[in-house]
Write a protein that holds these residues in place. Structure first.
Motif, PDB file in Angstrom:
ATOM      1  N   LEU A 102     -11.548  66.255 -18.343  1.00 36.00           N
ATOM      2  CA  LEU A 102     -10.295  65.524 -18.202  1.00 36.00           C
ATOM      3  C   LEU A 102     -10.435  64.591 -17.007  1.00 36.00           C
ATOM      4  CD1 LEU A 102      -7.239  65.279 -19.043  1.00 36.00           C
ATOM      5  CD2 LEU A 102      -6.794  66.861 -17.169  1.00 36.00           C
ATOM      6  N   ASP A 103     -10.222  63.318 -17.243  1.00 39.59           N
ATOM      7  CA  ASP A 103     -10.285  62.315 -16.181  1.00 39.59           C
ATOM      8  C   ASP A 103      -9.277  61.238 -16.556  1.00 39.59           C
ATOM      9  OD1 ASP A 103     -10.830  60.354 -14.293  1.00 39.59           O
ATOM     10  OD2 ASP A 103     -13.013  60.493 -14.527  1.00 39.59           O
ATOM     11  N   VAL A 104      -8.084  61.351 -15.996  1.00 38.83           N
ATOM     12  CA  VAL A 104      -6.999  60.452 -16.399  1.00 38.83           C
ATOM     13  C   VAL A 104      -6.436  59.674 -15.220  1.00 38.83           C
ATOM     14  CG1 VAL A 104      -6.309  61.791 -18.434  1.00 38.83           C
ATOM     15  CG2 VAL A 104      -5.299  62.342 -16.232  1.00 38.83           C
ATOM     16  N   GLN A 105      -6.078  58.449 -15.509  1.00 38.77           N
ATOM     17  CA  GLN A 105      -5.373  57.605 -14.555  1.00 38.77           C
ATOM     18  C   GLN A 105      -3.882  57.886 -14.731  1.00 38.77           C
ATOM     19  OE1 GLN A 105      -6.843  55.454 -12.267  1.00 38.77           O
ATOM     20  NE2 GLN A 105      -8.715  56.459 -12.965  1.00 38.77           N
ATOM     21  N   LEU A 106      -3.178  57.997 -13.623  1.00 41.77           N
ATOM     22  CA  LEU A 106      -1.757  58.333 -13.645  1.00 41.77           C
ATOM     23  C   LEU A 106      -0.915  57.135 -13.218  1.00 41.77           C
ATOM     24  CD1 LEU A 106      -2.112  61.773 -11.837  1.00 41.77           C
ATOM     25  CD2 LEU A 106      -1.850  61.407 -14.295  1.00 41.77           C
TER      26      LEU A 106
ATOM     27  N   ARG B 135      -1.559  91.097  -4.430  1.00 40.02           N
ATOM     28  CA  ARG B 135      -2.262  90.082  -5.203  1.00 40.02           C
ATOM     29  C   ARG B 135      -1.525  88.757  -5.151  1.00 40.02           C
ATOM     30  NH1 ARG B 135      -6.609  91.038  -7.856  1.00 40.02           N
ATOM     31  NH2 ARG B 135      -6.213  89.547  -9.497  1.00 40.02           N
ATOM     32  N   PHE B 136      -2.297  87.694  -5.016  1.00 40.28           N
ATOM     33  CA  PHE B 136      -1.792  86.331  -5.008  1.00 40.28           C
ATOM     34  C   PHE B 136      -1.237  85.961  -6.381  1.00 40.28           C
ATOM     35  CE2 PHE B 136      -3.072  81.877  -5.909  1.00 40.28           C
ATOM     36  CZ  PHE B 136      -2.171  81.230  -5.090  1.00 40.28           C
ATOM     37  N   ILE B 137      -1.881  86.450  -7.425  1.00 43.56           N
ATOM     38  CA  ILE B 137      -1.433  86.203  -8.786  1.00 43.56           C
ATOM     39  C   ILE B 137      -1.226  87.536  -9.481  1.00 43.56           C
ATOM     40  CG2 ILE B 137      -2.434  83.902  -9.039  1.00 43.56           C
ATOM     41  CD1 ILE B 137      -4.842  85.113 -10.371  1.00 43.56           C
ATOM     42  N   SER B 138      -0.386  87.530 -10.512  1.00 43.21           N
ATOM     43  CA  SER B 138      -0.011  88.788 -11.155  1.00 43.21           C
ATOM     44  C   SER B 138      -0.762  89.035 -12.455  1.00 43.21           C
ATOM     45  CB  SER B 138       1.488  88.788 -11.418  1.00 43.21           C
ATOM     46  OG  SER B 138       1.823  87.699 -12.267  1.00 43.21           O
ATOM     47  N   ILE B 139      -1.841  88.311 -12.672  1.00 39.42           N
ATOM     48  CA  ILE B 139      -2.646  88.504 -13.878  1.00 39.42           C
ATOM     49  C   ILE B 139      -4.090  88.749 -13.489  1.00 39.42           C
ATOM     50  CG2 ILE B 139      -1.162  87.033 -15.301  1.00 39.42           C
ATOM     51  CD1 ILE B 139      -3.468  84.889 -15.068  1.00 39.42           C
ATOM     52  N   LYS B 140      -4.853  89.243 -14.438  1.00 38.53           N
ATOM     53  CA  LYS B 140      -6.295  89.341 -14.264  1.00 38.53           C
ATOM     54  C   LYS B 140      -6.871  88.163 -15.049  1.00 38.53           C
ATOM     55  CE  LYS B 140     -10.238  92.357 -14.865  1.00 38.53           C
ATOM     56  NZ  LYS B 140     -10.727  93.641 -15.348  1.00 38.53           N
ATOM     57  N   PRO B 141      -7.275  87.091 -14.372  1.00 34.62           N
ATOM     58  CA  PRO B 141      -7.701  85.879 -15.074  1.00 34.62           C
ATOM     59  C   PRO B 141      -8.886  86.112 -16.008  1.00 34.62           C
ATOM     60  CG  PRO B 141      -7.418  85.450 -12.733  1.00 34.62           C
ATOM     61  CD  PRO B 141      -7.343  86.935 -12.921  1.00 34.62           C
ATOM     62  N   ILE B 142      -8.792  85.534 -17.214  1.00 32.71           N
ATOM     63  CA  ILE B 142      -9.917  85.526 -18.144  1.00 32.71           C
ATOM     64  C   ILE B 142     -10.415  84.097 -18.342  1.00 32.71           C
ATOM     65  CG2 ILE B 142      -9.481  87.689 -19.338  1.00 32.71           C
ATOM     66  CD1 ILE B 142      -7.881  86.196 -21.429  1.00 32.71           C
ATOM     67  N   TYR B 143      -9.624  83.129 -17.933  1.00 37.77           N
ATOM     68  CA  TYR B 143     -10.033  81.722 -17.925  1.00 37.77           C
ATOM     69  C   TYR B 143      -9.223  81.039 -16.838  1.00 37.77           C
ATOM     70  CZ  TYR B 143     -10.392  76.788 -19.047  1.00 37.77           C
ATOM     71  OH  TYR B 143     -10.596  75.444 -18.943  1.00 37.77           O
ATOM     72  N   THR B 144      -9.859  80.146 -16.120  1.00 39.06           N
ATOM     73  CA  THR B 144      -9.185  79.391 -15.077  1.00 39.06           C
ATOM     74  C   THR B 144      -9.468  77.911 -15.274  1.00 39.06           C
ATOM     75  OG1 THR B 144      -9.375  81.229 -13.526  1.00 39.06           O
ATOM     76  CG2 THR B 144      -8.987  79.047 -12.576  1.00 39.06           C
ATOM     77  N   ALA B 145      -8.410  77.124 -15.339  1.00 37.15           N
ATOM     78  CA  ALA B 145      -8.540  75.671 -15.404  1.00 37.15           C
ATOM     79  C   ALA B 145      -8.231  75.130 -14.019  1.00 37.15           C
ATOM     80  CB  ALA B 145      -7.572  75.086 -16.426  1.00 37.15           C
ATOM     81  N   GLU B 146      -8.949  74.102 -13.648  1.00 37.04           N
ATOM     82  CA  GLU B 146      -8.765  73.531 -12.322  1.00 37.04           C
ATOM     83  C   GLU B 146      -8.829  72.015 -12.424  1.00 37.04           C
ATOM     84  OE1 GLU B 146     -11.878  73.531  -8.908  1.00 37.04           O
ATOM     85  OE2 GLU B 146     -10.745  75.401  -8.797  1.00 37.04           O
ATOM     86  N   ALA B 147      -7.903  71.347 -11.755  1.00 38.67           N
ATOM     87  CA  ALA B 147      -7.901  69.884 -11.720  1.00 38.67           C
ATOM     88  C   ALA B 147      -7.499  69.438 -10.330  1.00 38.67           C
ATOM     89  CB  ALA B 147      -6.934  69.316 -12.754  1.00 38.67           C
ATOM     90  N   THR B 148      -8.021  68.310  -9.927  1.00 35.29           N
ATOM     91  CA  THR B 148      -7.699  67.742  -8.627  1.00 35.29           C
ATOM     92  C   THR B 148      -7.011  66.407  -8.841  1.00 35.29           C
ATOM     93  OG1 THR B 148      -9.601  68.822  -7.617  1.00 35.29           O
ATOM     94  CG2 THR B 148      -8.665  66.949  -6.420  1.00 35.29           C
ATOM     95  N   ALA B 149      -5.888  66.233  -8.175  1.00 32.30           N
ATOM     96  CA  ALA B 149      -5.148  64.968  -8.246  1.00 32.30           C
ATOM     97  C   ALA B 149      -5.299  64.235  -6.924  1.00 32.30           C
ATOM     98  CB  ALA B 149      -3.677  65.227  -8.539  1.00 32.30           C
ATOM     99  N   THR B 150      -5.495  62.940  -7.012  1.00 34.28           N
ATOM    100  CA  THR B 150      -5.516  62.085  -5.833  1.00 34.28           C
ATOM    101  C   THR B 150      -4.587  60.913  -6.105  1.00 34.28           C
ATOM    102  OG1 THR B 150      -7.448  60.875  -6.678  1.00 34.28           O
ATOM    103  CG2 THR B 150      -7.883  62.657  -5.142  1.00 34.28           C
ATOM    104  N   GLY B 151      -3.879  60.486  -5.104  1.00 36.81           N
ATOM    105  CA  GLY B 151      -2.993  59.334  -5.269  1.00 36.81           C
ATOM    106  C   GLY B 151      -1.659  59.649  -5.897  1.00 36.81           C
ATOM    107  N   GLY B 152      -1.336  60.911  -6.079  1.00 35.16           N
ATOM    108  CA  GLY B 152      -0.033  61.292  -6.625  1.00 35.16           C
ATOM    109  C   GLY B 152       0.210  60.726  -8.013  1.00 35.16           C
ATOM    110  N   ARG B 153       1.438  60.308  -8.252  1.00 35.83           N
ATOM    111  CA  ARG B 153       1.839  59.834  -9.576  1.00 35.83           C
ATOM    112  C   ARG B 153       1.255  58.468  -9.930  1.00 35.83           C
ATOM    113  NH1 ARG B 153       5.812  61.665 -12.636  1.00 35.83           N
ATOM    114  NH2 ARG B 153       6.786  63.634 -12.142  1.00 35.83           N
TER     115      ARG B 153
END
Length: 176
Positions: free
Chosen positions: A62-66, A33-51
């Motif tokens: 969630l939509d934040v400027q970094l 298994r790639f992960i060691s848990i059985k997910p019950i919720y998954t959060a996903e975010a995409t970052a562009t432009g780094g820091r």
């Protein structure tokens, strides 16, 4: 990006491909298994432009400027956040939830006015790279310090963020 921060935010550069291959992505070529848990919720975010970019959750809530903080050589633009602030907020909220479960297990009435303030430090580690350290300051007005400490100690064994960071970064817990 520091691995602790990466764990806190599942950043995917190709979110649609990840979603369509989620069941396949859970296994490696060796069949483990790639992960060691059985997910019950998954959060996903995409970052562009780094820091000095932007981060958006897959549901667009969630939509934040970094911005890179001035202390790290960046512009520290007003009105923008950084991964350390996001990690501090996420860890504090998760820890407070774990405190609720801990209090219930200990049969303690946790005051609704309790707070957890997280501070995330970034700096040079002993190997010369960058590392993180966290402080969580807990306030539970109306609950004695000894009882609050018992709740905090148990919460630290329950909180997924505490468990993920255990042995990876320093975490200091304080009852204030």
């Amino acid at each position: 990006m520091n691995t602790s921060v990466a764990r806190a935010f599942a950043i995917r550069t190709n979110a649609s491909a990840f979603r369509s291959s989620r069941s396949i992505a859970l296994s490696t070529a060796a069949g483990r298994r790639f992960i060691s848990i059985k997910p019950i919720y998954t959060a996903e975010a995409t970052a562009t432009g780094g820091r000095n970019g932007r981060a958006i959750s897959s549901d667009n809530v969630l939509d934040v400027q970094l911005t890179l903080p001035k202390a790290l050589g960046g512009p520290g633009d007003a009105g923008k956040t950084n991964p350390e602030q996001l990690f501090a907020a996420g860890y504090s909220a998760c820890f407070q939830g774990a405190m609720g479960l801990a209090a219930k297990n200990l049969k303690v009435a946790l005051p609704e006015s309790n707070t957890v303030t997280g501070t995330v430090h970034i700096g040079k580690d002993s190997a010369g790279g960058l590392g993180l350290a966290v402080e969580l300051r807990v306030s539970a007005p109306g609950l004695d310090k000894e009882t609050t400490q018992k709740v905090v100690d148990l919460a630290h064994t329950i909180c997924p963020y505490s468990r993920a960071t255990k042995g990876n970064i320093d975490v200091k817990l304080s009852v204030v």
